[in-house]
Design a protein around this motif. Structure first.
Motif, PDB file in Angstrom:
ATOM      1  N   VAL A  53       0.913  -1.142   0.000  1.00  0.00           N
ATOM      2  CA  VAL A  53       0.000   0.000   0.000  1.00  0.00           C
ATOM      3  C   VAL A  53       0.952   1.191   0.000  1.00  0.00           C
ATOM      4  O   VAL A  53       1.622   1.447   1.004  1.00  0.00           O
ATOM      5  CB  VAL A  53      -0.917   0.023   1.243  1.00  0.00           C
ATOM      6  CG1 VAL A  53      -1.750   1.294   1.275  1.00  0.00           C
ATOM      7  CG2 VAL A  53      -1.795  -1.209   1.276  1.00  0.00           C
TER       8      VAL A  53
ATOM      9  N   GLU B 183       1.035   4.334   0.432  1.00  0.00           N
ATOM     10  CA  GLU B 183       1.024   5.310   1.518  1.00  0.00           C
ATOM     11  C   GLU B 183       1.557   4.719   2.828  1.00  0.00           C
ATOM     12  O   GLU B 183       1.839   5.457   3.763  1.00  0.00           O
ATOM     13  CB  GLU B 183      -0.407   5.823   1.750  1.00  0.00           C
ATOM     14  CG  GLU B 183      -0.988   6.591   0.582  1.00  0.00           C
ATOM     15  CD  GLU B 183      -1.586   5.696  -0.517  1.00  0.00           C
ATOM     16  OE1 GLU B 183      -2.176   6.257  -1.456  1.00  0.00           O
ATOM     17  OE2 GLU B 183      -1.470   4.460  -0.453  1.00  0.00           O
ATOM     18  N   VAL B 184       1.704   3.410   2.874  1.00  0.00           N
ATOM     19  CA  VAL B 184       2.130   2.739   4.103  1.00  0.00           C
ATOM     20  C   VAL B 184       3.537   2.153   3.987  1.00  0.00           C
ATOM     21  O   VAL B 184       4.360   2.319   4.877  1.00  0.00           O
ATOM     22  CB  VAL B 184       1.122   1.626   4.480  1.00  0.00           C
ATOM     23  CG1 VAL B 184       1.586   0.826   5.689  1.00  0.00           C
ATOM     24  CG2 VAL B 184      -0.252   2.232   4.733  1.00  0.00           C
ATOM     25  N   ASN B 185       3.829   1.464   2.897  1.00  0.00           N
ATOM     26  CA  ASN B 185       5.115   0.772   2.785  1.00  0.00           C
ATOM     27  C   ASN B 185       5.699   0.802   1.366  1.00  0.00           C
ATOM     28  O   ASN B 185       6.151  -0.206   0.843  1.00  0.00           O
ATOM     29  CB  ASN B 185       4.987  -0.669   3.278  1.00  0.00           C
ATOM     30  CG  ASN B 185       4.075  -1.512   2.399  1.00  0.00           C
ATOM     31  OD1 ASN B 185       3.184  -1.004   1.725  1.00  0.00           O
ATOM     32  ND2 ASN B 185       4.307  -2.814   2.406  1.00  0.00           N
TER      33      ASN B 185
ATOM     34  N   THR C 152      -8.527  -4.259   3.440  1.00  0.00           N
ATOM     35  CA  THR C 152      -7.228  -4.096   4.095  1.00  0.00           C
ATOM     36  C   THR C 152      -6.586  -2.758   3.747  1.00  0.00           C
ATOM     37  O   THR C 152      -6.024  -2.086   4.610  1.00  0.00           O
ATOM     38  CB  THR C 152      -6.289  -5.253   3.718  1.00  0.00           C
ATOM     39  OG1 THR C 152      -6.908  -6.483   4.091  1.00  0.00           O
ATOM     40  CG2 THR C 152      -4.945  -5.124   4.395  1.00  0.00           C
ATOM     41  N   THR C 153      -6.655  -2.366   2.491  1.00  0.00           N
ATOM     42  CA  THR C 153      -5.980  -1.142   2.058  1.00  0.00           C
ATOM     43  C   THR C 153      -6.412   0.085   2.864  1.00  0.00           C
ATOM     44  O   THR C 153      -5.569   0.752   3.470  1.00  0.00           O
ATOM     45  CB  THR C 153      -6.173  -0.926   0.544  1.00  0.00           C
ATOM     46  OG1 THR C 153      -5.591  -2.046  -0.142  1.00  0.00           O
ATOM     47  CG2 THR C 153      -5.514   0.354   0.078  1.00  0.00           C
TER      48      THR C 153
ATOM     49  N   VAL D  38      -5.260  -0.229   6.701  1.00  0.00           N
ATOM     50  CA  VAL D  38      -3.862   0.038   7.049  1.00  0.00           C
ATOM     51  C   VAL D  38      -3.497   1.505   6.834  1.00  0.00           C
ATOM     52  O   VAL D  38      -2.635   2.035   7.535  1.00  0.00           O
ATOM     53  CB  VAL D  38      -2.870  -0.902   6.323  1.00  0.00           C
ATOM     54  CG1 VAL D  38      -3.116  -2.349   6.713  1.00  0.00           C
ATOM     55  CG2 VAL D  38      -2.889  -0.728   4.820  1.00  0.00           C
ATOM     56  N   MET D  39      -4.180   2.161   5.885  1.00  0.00           N
ATOM     57  CA  MET D  39      -3.926   3.591   5.699  1.00  0.00           C
ATOM     58  C   MET D  39      -4.384   4.388   6.923  1.00  0.00           C
ATOM     59  O   MET D  39      -3.751   5.372   7.301  1.00  0.00           O
ATOM     60  CB  MET D  39      -4.613   4.091   4.425  1.00  0.00           C
ATOM     61  CG  MET D  39      -3.918   3.601   3.168  1.00  0.00           C
ATOM     62  SD  MET D  39      -4.783   4.030   1.650  1.00  0.00           S
ATOM     63  CE  MET D  39      -4.699   5.811   1.676  1.00  0.00           C
TER      64      MET D  39
ATOM     65  N   LEU E  58      -4.657   3.004  10.028  1.00  0.00           N
ATOM     66  CA  LEU E  58      -3.899   2.540  11.184  1.00  0.00           C
ATOM     67  C   LEU E  58      -2.467   3.061  11.242  1.00  0.00           C
ATOM     68  O   LEU E  58      -1.916   3.229  12.321  1.00  0.00           O
ATOM     69  CB  LEU E  58      -3.880   1.009  11.224  1.00  0.00           C
ATOM     70  CG  LEU E  58      -5.201   0.335  11.579  1.00  0.00           C
ATOM     71  CD1 LEU E  58      -5.075  -1.177  11.459  1.00  0.00           C
ATOM     72  CD2 LEU E  58      -5.649   0.737  12.981  1.00  0.00           C
ATOM     73  N   LYS E  59      -1.860   3.325  10.090  1.00  0.00           N
ATOM     74  CA  LYS E  59      -0.460   3.755  10.094  1.00  0.00           C
ATOM     75  C   LYS E  59      -0.236   5.005  10.939  1.00  0.00           C
ATOM     76  O   LYS E  59       0.628   5.007  11.812  1.00  0.00           O
ATOM     77  CB  LYS E  59       0.062   3.965   8.675  1.00  0.00           C
ATOM     78  CG  LYS E  59       1.542   4.344   8.704  1.00  0.00           C
ATOM     79  CD  LYS E  59       2.119   4.622   7.365  1.00  0.00           C
ATOM     80  CE  LYS E  59       3.597   4.954   7.547  1.00  0.00           C
ATOM     81  NZ  LYS E  59       4.192   5.483   6.373  1.00  0.00           N
ATOM     82  N   PRO E  60      -0.990   6.098  10.732  1.00  0.00           N
ATOM     83  CA  PRO E  60      -0.742   7.271  11.583  1.00  0.00           C
ATOM     84  C   PRO E  60      -1.127   7.033  13.046  1.00  0.00           C
ATOM     85  O   PRO E  60      -0.489   7.572  13.946  1.00  0.00           O
ATOM     86  CB  PRO E  60      -1.595   8.378  10.950  1.00  0.00           C
ATOM     87  CG  PRO E  60      -2.571   7.680  10.074  1.00  0.00           C
ATOM     88  CD  PRO E  60      -1.965   6.377   9.686  1.00  0.00           C
TER      89      PRO E  60
ATOM     90  N   ARG F 289      -0.790   4.208  14.627  1.00  0.00           N
ATOM     91  CA  ARG F 289       0.330   3.441  15.190  1.00  0.00           C
ATOM     92  C   ARG F 289       1.499   4.368  15.506  1.00  0.00           C
ATOM     93  O   ARG F 289       2.162   4.216  16.538  1.00  0.00           O
ATOM     94  CB  ARG F 289       0.773   2.354  14.215  1.00  0.00           C
ATOM     95  CG  ARG F 289       1.899   1.526  14.744  1.00  0.00           C
ATOM     96  CD  ARG F 289       2.279   0.429  13.787  1.00  0.00           C
ATOM     97  NE  ARG F 289       3.330  -0.372  14.366  1.00  0.00           N
ATOM     98  CZ  ARG F 289       4.275  -0.936  13.662  1.00  0.00           C
ATOM     99  NH1 ARG F 289       4.293  -0.828  12.353  1.00  0.00           N
ATOM    100  NH2 ARG F 289       5.198  -1.653  14.264  1.00  0.00           N
TER     101      ARG F 289
END
Length: 174
Positions: free
Chosen positions: A114, A116-118, A137-138, A141-142, A144-146, A148
């Motif tokens: 993704v 924006e994430v990895n 999922t996409t 995780v977008m 959840l990343k900030p 986290r």
């Protein structure tokens, strides 16, 4: 890895399906630099005309004899069988393959990305293929990343309810 160019030759396998049509819209929205656009689908949709960036393109039937000479990027949005057969073939030929099936998601030699994430995972495309997570999922995780980064999230429990769009345009039409 994709070489930087002013414009790219792009192929979409499964162009007349829901994801293929969405890919066309995104290419248009982002004004992606397209030199040539090749659209592929089943025999049933061959001959259809789709538009992108103000131009019309005739859909070609995807067959074993289809040539992908000169293609830089291929979006594969079709069946698992097509992803498996064509994704591997195109990746080995130097085409950057972006596959949205589940075929390559667990392959250790295919990054699951993704951007924006990895996005850094794109540096290790051993097979020329990048897999993308499923439609739930996409965005998860977008989001959840900030969170986290701020709160140090270690675990998340998730329940999803899939929409009919995941089964393709025929189901959406129904």
């Amino acid at each position: 890895m994709l070489k930087k160019k002013q414009a790219y030759t792009v192929a979409i396998l499964g162009a007349t399906g829901a994801v293929g049509k969405e890919s066309l819209e995104i290419l248009e929205e982002r004004n992606f630099p397209i030199e040539t656009l090749r659209l592929f689908s089943s025999k049933r949709s061959a001959g259809d005309v789709l538009s992108c960036q103000g131009k019309e393109y005739k859909v070609e039937e995807l067959t074993e004899a289809s040539s992908f000479a000169g293609v830089d990027i291929a979006f594969v949005s079709a069946t698992d069988t097509i992803s498996r057969d064509y994704g591997a073939r195109l990746g080995a030929a130097g085409v950057v393959v972006i596959d949205d099936s589940a075929v390559f998601r667990m392959d250790p030699d295919v990054p699951l990305v993704v951007p924006e994430v990895n996005a850094a995972a794109l540096r290790s495309m051993k097979r020329g293929i990048v897999a993308i997570p499923n439609c739930t999922t996409t965005p998860l995780v977008m989001a959840l990343k900030p969170l986290r980064a701020i709160a140090g999230i270690k675990r998340v429990g998730v329940t999803t309810f899939q929409s009919v769009s995941g089964t393709g345009s025929a189901a959406m039409d129904e």
